[in-house]
Design a protein around this motif. Structure first.
Motif, mmCIF file in Angstrom:
data_model
loop_
_atom_site.group_PDB
_atom_site.id
_atom_site.type_symbol
_atom_site.label_atom_id
_atom_site.label_comp_id
_atom_site.label_asym_id
_atom_site.label_seq_id
_atom_site.Cartn_x
_atom_site.Cartn_y
_atom_site.Cartn_z
ATOM 1 N N PRO A 534 0.828 -1.195 0.000
ATOM 2 C CA PRO A 534 0.000 0.000 0.000
ATOM 3 C C PRO A 534 0.868 1.252 0.000
ATOM 4 O O PRO A 534 1.963 1.249 0.554
ATOM 5 C CB PRO A 534 -0.777 -0.109 1.306
ATOM 6 N N PRO A 536 2.131 4.985 1.118
ATOM 7 C CA PRO A 536 2.125 5.632 2.431
ATOM 8 C C PRO A 536 0.940 6.585 2.577
ATOM 9 O O PRO A 536 0.424 7.112 1.589
ATOM 10 C CB PRO A 536 3.461 6.380 2.484
ATOM 11 N N LYS A 537 0.537 6.807 3.802
ATOM 12 C CA LYS A 537 -0.655 7.600 4.115
ATOM 13 C C LYS A 537 -0.640 8.994 3.449
ATOM 14 O O LYS A 537 -1.649 9.433 2.903
ATOM 15 C CB LYS A 537 -0.754 7.789 5.633
ATOM 16 N N GLN A 538 0.530 9.654 3.511
ATOM 17 C CA GLN A 538 0.585 11.033 3.007
ATOM 18 C C GLN A 538 0.215 11.103 1.534
ATOM 19 O O GLN A 538 -0.401 12.058 1.069
ATOM 20 C CB GLN A 538 1.982 11.657 3.151
ATOM 21 N N GLU A 539 0.597 10.043 0.801
ATOM 22 C CA GLU A 539 0.373 10.060 -0.644
ATOM 23 C C GLU A 539 -1.114 10.018 -1.000
ATOM 24 O O GLU A 539 -1.523 10.485 -2.049
ATOM 25 C CB GLU A 539 1.069 8.858 -1.273
ATOM 26 N N LEU A 540 -1.891 9.431 -0.078
ATOM 27 C CA LEU A 540 -3.301 9.217 -0.392
ATOM 28 C C LEU A 540 -4.033 10.520 -0.656
ATOM 29 O O LEU A 540 -4.944 10.582 -1.459
ATOM 30 C CB LEU A 540 -3.997 8.478 0.757
ATOM 31 N N GLN A 541 -3.605 11.571 0.062
ATOM 32 C CA GLN A 541 -4.322 12.829 -0.081
ATOM 33 C C GLN A 541 -3.928 13.578 -1.344
ATOM 34 O O GLN A 541 -4.583 14.527 -1.733
ATOM 35 C CB GLN A 541 -4.070 13.693 1.146
ATOM 36 N N SER A 546 -2.764 6.697 -6.101
ATOM 37 C CA SER A 546 -2.452 6.033 -4.838
ATOM 38 C C SER A 546 -3.718 5.563 -4.161
ATOM 39 O O SER A 546 -3.781 4.462 -3.607
ATOM 40 C CB SER A 546 -1.718 6.988 -3.901
ATOM 41 N N LEU A 547 -4.724 6.393 -4.234
ATOM 42 C CA LEU A 547 -5.991 6.051 -3.602
ATOM 43 C C LEU A 547 -6.559 4.775 -4.214
ATOM 44 O O LEU A 547 -7.056 3.893 -3.519
ATOM 45 C CB LEU A 547 -6.964 7.219 -3.783
ATOM 46 N N HIS A 550 -4.532 1.817 -3.102
ATOM 47 C CA HIS A 550 -4.849 1.520 -1.714
ATOM 48 C C HIS A 550 -6.179 0.776 -1.627
ATOM 49 O O HIS A 550 -6.299 -0.265 -0.980
ATOM 50 C CB HIS A 550 -4.928 2.842 -0.938
ATOM 51 N N TRP A 554 -6.671 -3.191 -0.385
ATOM 52 C CA TRP A 554 -7.377 -3.577 0.839
ATOM 53 C C TRP A 554 -8.708 -4.237 0.557
ATOM 54 O O TRP A 554 -9.270 -4.880 1.427
ATOM 55 C CB TRP A 554 -7.547 -2.379 1.763
#
Ligand code: SF4
Lengths: 632, 180
Positions: A534, A536-541, A546-547, A550, A554
């Protein structure tokens, strides 16, 4: 005692290429050959299988048959892509009429040539019979019984083809694709009355409960536990009527879990011993077929519960081999480091319980004292003491927390001293020597024939450690050696104890080097391949892509390419191999685990005769079995 | 001093140790219950991974002897507490049931770990969905495996239950070391 030649010195032995050699010998009976991820598979005609195995053993120095397993292609041929057809594109399943359903796989290992080869035969559903290889390699005995039990493939000529893991009363063969997982629906309710209703109200008297099994959509009711004793007793000829049949286990403090041994004794002396296993059969292999690859990792932990991280590692490496994923440097170091801490923790329990079984209880308390420090390290990285699931496909779950290196350094420093303490306690202890030296002696020929691996094989003077011979996770770059018996070619309890202590010291050396590298190597601990890991979290925004990755990961997990691979690692107990067959979906088509304890246990009936019952507990401890690993 | 009445559940060291406890008046029933909690003999019986944590609990670091619980008996005839530590397979189930029947009354059962409580991560053909399908359970401890602290807490809860003479029922110990 004859001085043994370490096997490594005989590697000059020239062995030919198995494919060419077998082709020359058997001509068109070798139906097809495939190369996939560096693994050679030969599909042979059923009738030449024993001869081909014999040729491999005698002419090509493949001295061990490490694993036998089977795949079921039921329903697969029509609907989904089939690994077999992809691997052998010149030999589809439907070549035979009606199309083949089962594929039996045999894995051979040559220590001298450091090579592996796989033979395979295809079998039809109504003619699922293969010739046994027990005449060529005695060690396939348990494996063939397992295939019969779980898959329903019969082996002609097998000396004792009985169910091995499941109760004799089981109906059907659970690993077949048309056998339902057989779960009970989970009640999601907060209604306490409903939950209470499940409780036993009137406990019936001691009468085996009825178990319901689902077979082919219907249900059959059979008493569980029926026929428990029959199989053991049948085995022994007691016409002279002077011997006694004794049942040891499955509830026994010294059988290291729920092992059951059927014993035939004359007085105190054992005449015959036969392990009866399966009391912890958990259906892990079947359960894995219903989990995505990431979720399946959590089940691997619970097989060899003394070395959960080794299990994680084997599974991840196999999936990585299938998907050709690269693992970042820092993750490799962590894998080596924690793998070796696991080895130490596992050997501690092995030595501690072995000594306790023989009567040296203090060794047990010492061993468990040190084991707590190893547990602290696991808890630090994953939050769990035992079932960490810390290694993931493509790297590790998280980076290590602050203070990790100090903790490990402290552990290493302490362990060097503690190993000295154990030596002072046991090495020259006359009682320990008396009870272990020469007890349970077995030869190298036996070890190779019976498929023993790991310390049990090294105790007979074979210099073979997969960390060095078929290196993974960068073990080849570390400076260490695998201790083996240089004095003779027979192993006994004392030799195994000695080797385990030496191995622990080598593990400490590896950990020290890994710590040094960890300090110098930064970077991620997870691959950047977004198909597997997955983002990293920061990339999702910031990134839509990336979203999506991710979300995909999942919700459905990743999909490895079609094919099957076998990956083996050196677990504390020996060769731990994962065979993963993928049909291109997000769940494995079949996961088979070649567990070291399962094969190592076979030595028991071989060495036990002649010893007394009190020695038997030492012999069981020597094989260092973990029942979760045996039964899965 | 000698005539002082001390309720059974308030007996404390150092009087307990020296034996200079004076005279105490209480119901015989209470005395028996109190005595039972102080002399529990668990059955030395492990099934799977949870058994390793159980061993860790009575080994050096956690030292279950602090609670007077370290006298593990290998024979069910001498034991009064069964800790089902691990998953119960369908092949093992009749054996577990037989062991339970062989234990003399009064007897108690702790289901240690998710597998023994409800089948845990395995919901398949091989594993019993909770040992309460075959024997009555007094205390359930969650966790896979439960931490040694959780096991100790569970044992103490069982002691409480016995002291208060509660009817057989279930205590669930949740949110303890869920991550093992
Ligand atoms: S609850 Fe977890 S640790 Fe305990 S036996 Fe089950 S799988 Fe093993």
């Amino acid at each position: 005692m004859a001085i043994a030649t370490p096997l490594s010195e005989t590697t000059t032995l020239r062995v030919g290429d198995p494919v060419t050699r077998l082709r020359e010998k058997f001509g068109d009976k070798i139906l097809a050959v495939s190369e996939f991820r560096g693994e050679t598979t030969l599909q042979v005609a059923r009738e030449i299988l024993p001869d081909a195995a014999r040729a491999l053993r005698d002419e090509l120095a493949f001295d061990q048959c490490v694993d036998v397993t089977a795949l079921d292609w039921h329903l697969q041929a029509k609907n989904a892509p089939n690994p077999h057809e992809l691997l052998f594109n010149d030999s589809p399943l439907s070549d035979i009429e009606p199309p083949a359903r089962f594929q039996v796989l045999y894995h051979f290992l040559s220590h001298a040539a450091n090579a592996r080869v796989r033979l395979t035969v295809l079998l039809q559903e109504d003619d699922a019979v293969a010739p046994t290889l027990t005449d060529v390699y005695r060690g396939v005995n348990f494996f063939e019984r397992e295939v019969y039990d779980l898959m329903g493939v019969r082996f002609e000529g097998h000396p004792f083809l009985q169910r091995i893991l499941l109760p004799q009363t089981q109906v059907g063969h659970p690993l077949r694709k048309d056998f339902a997982l057989g779960y009970e629906p989970v009640e999601f309710t907060h209604n306490i009355e409903q939950i209470e209703a499940r409780k036993v109200k009137n406990v019936p008297p001691a009468r085996p409960r009825q178990a319901i099994f689902e077979v082919d959509g219907g249900t059959t009711e059979v008493p569980i536990g029926g026929g428990l004793t029959a199989t053991i007793h049948e085995r022994f000829d007691d016409s002279a009527n002077e011997t006694m049949l004794i049942n040891m286990g499955p509830h026994h403090p010294s059988t290291h879990g729920v092992l059951r041994v059927g014993l035939q004794t004359a007085g105190e002396k054992i005449i015959g011993a036969m392990p009866d296993i399966g009391y912890l059969h958990t259906g892990i292999e079947k359960n894995m077929e219903y989990k995505t690859y990431t979720k399946a990792i959590t089940l691997t932990d619970r097989m060899d519960y003394l070395a959960p991280l080794s299990n994680n590692l084997g599974f991840c490496l196999a999936v990585e081999k299938l998907m050709q994923v690269d693992v970042p440097e820092r993750a490799q170091i962590l894998r080596v480091l924690l793998g070796e801490v696991t080895r130490i923790a596992s050997h501690l329990v092995a030595i501690g319980t072995n000594a306790m079984d023989i009567g040296a209880v203090s060794m047990f308390t010492y061993a468990f004292r040190e084991r707590e420090y190893a547990m602290d390290i696991f808890e630090m990285v994953s939050g769990a003491r035992m079932m960490t699931s810390y290694f993931r496909v493509g790297g590790c779950a998280l980076d290590v927390p602050m203070g990790f290196s100090d903790q490990v350094r402290e552990f290493v420093r302490m362990m060097y001293g503690r190993i000295k303490e154990y030596r002072a306690l046991l090495d020259k202890n006359p009682i320990w020597e008396e009870r272990t030296i020469g007890v349970g002696a077995y030869t190298r020929a036996d070890a190779l024939q019976l498929g023993l691996t790991g310390p049990m094989l090294r105790a007979t003077g074979v210099n073979w450690d997969l960390r060095l011979a078929q290196s993974y996770s960068g073990y080849e770059t570390y400076d260490f050696e695998a201790p083996y018996n240089t004095r003779s070619d027979t192993g006994d309890i004392y030799e195994l104890y000695r080797l385990k202590l030496l191995e622990m010291e080598q593990s400490l050396r590896i950990i020290e080097q890994a710590l040094e590298r960890l300090r110098k190597t930064g970077g991620p601990v997870m691959t950047t391949n977004r198909k597997v890991a997955p983002p990293p979290k920061q990339e999702l925004q910031q990134s839509m892509e990336s979203l999506i990755h991710h979300f995909k990961l999942w919700t459905e997990g990743f999909k490895p390419p079609v094919g099957f691979v076998y990956q083996a690692i050196e677990s504390p107990r020996g060769e731990l191999g994962y065979l993963i067959s993928s049909d291109g979906t997000n769940k494995p088509h079949r996961v088979h685990v070649r567990t070291p304890s399962f094969a190592n246990l076979q030595i028991l009936s071989h060495i036990a005769p002649g010893y007394s019952i009190s020695d038997l507990v030492g012999l069981i401890a020597m094989t260092d079995i973990v029942l979760g690993d045996v039964d899965r | 001093m000698s005539n002082q009445v001390i309720p059974a559940n308030q007996l404390r060291a150092p009087e307990e140790k020296t034996g200079a406890m004076g005279t105490a008046f209480f119901k015989l029933e209470d005395a028996v219950r109190w005595a039972r909690t102080k002399s529990m003999w668990p059955l030395l019986f492990g099934l799977a991974c949870c058994a390793i944590e159980m061993m860790a609990t009575f080994a050096s670091h956690y030292d279950l002897a602090r609670f007077g619980m370290e006298v593990y008996r290998a024979s069910p005839r001498q034991a009064d507490l069964m800790m089902v530590a691990g998953r119960v397979s369908r092949k093992m189930a009749p054996v577990v049931r037989q062991l339970y029947d062989q234990m003399p009354e009064p007897k108690w059962v702790i289901a240690m770990g998710d597998c023994a409580s409800c089948g845990g991560v395995y919901n398949n053909y091989a594993i019993l969905q909770g040992v309460d399908e075959i024997i009555p359970v007094d205390v359930y401890i969650s966790g896979c495996p439960p931490r040694p602290e959780a096991l100790m807490y569970g044992i103490l809860q069982l002691h409480e239950k016995i002291k208060h003479g509660e009817p057989r029922g279930q205590i669930r110990i949740e949110n303890w070391g869920l991550r093992g």
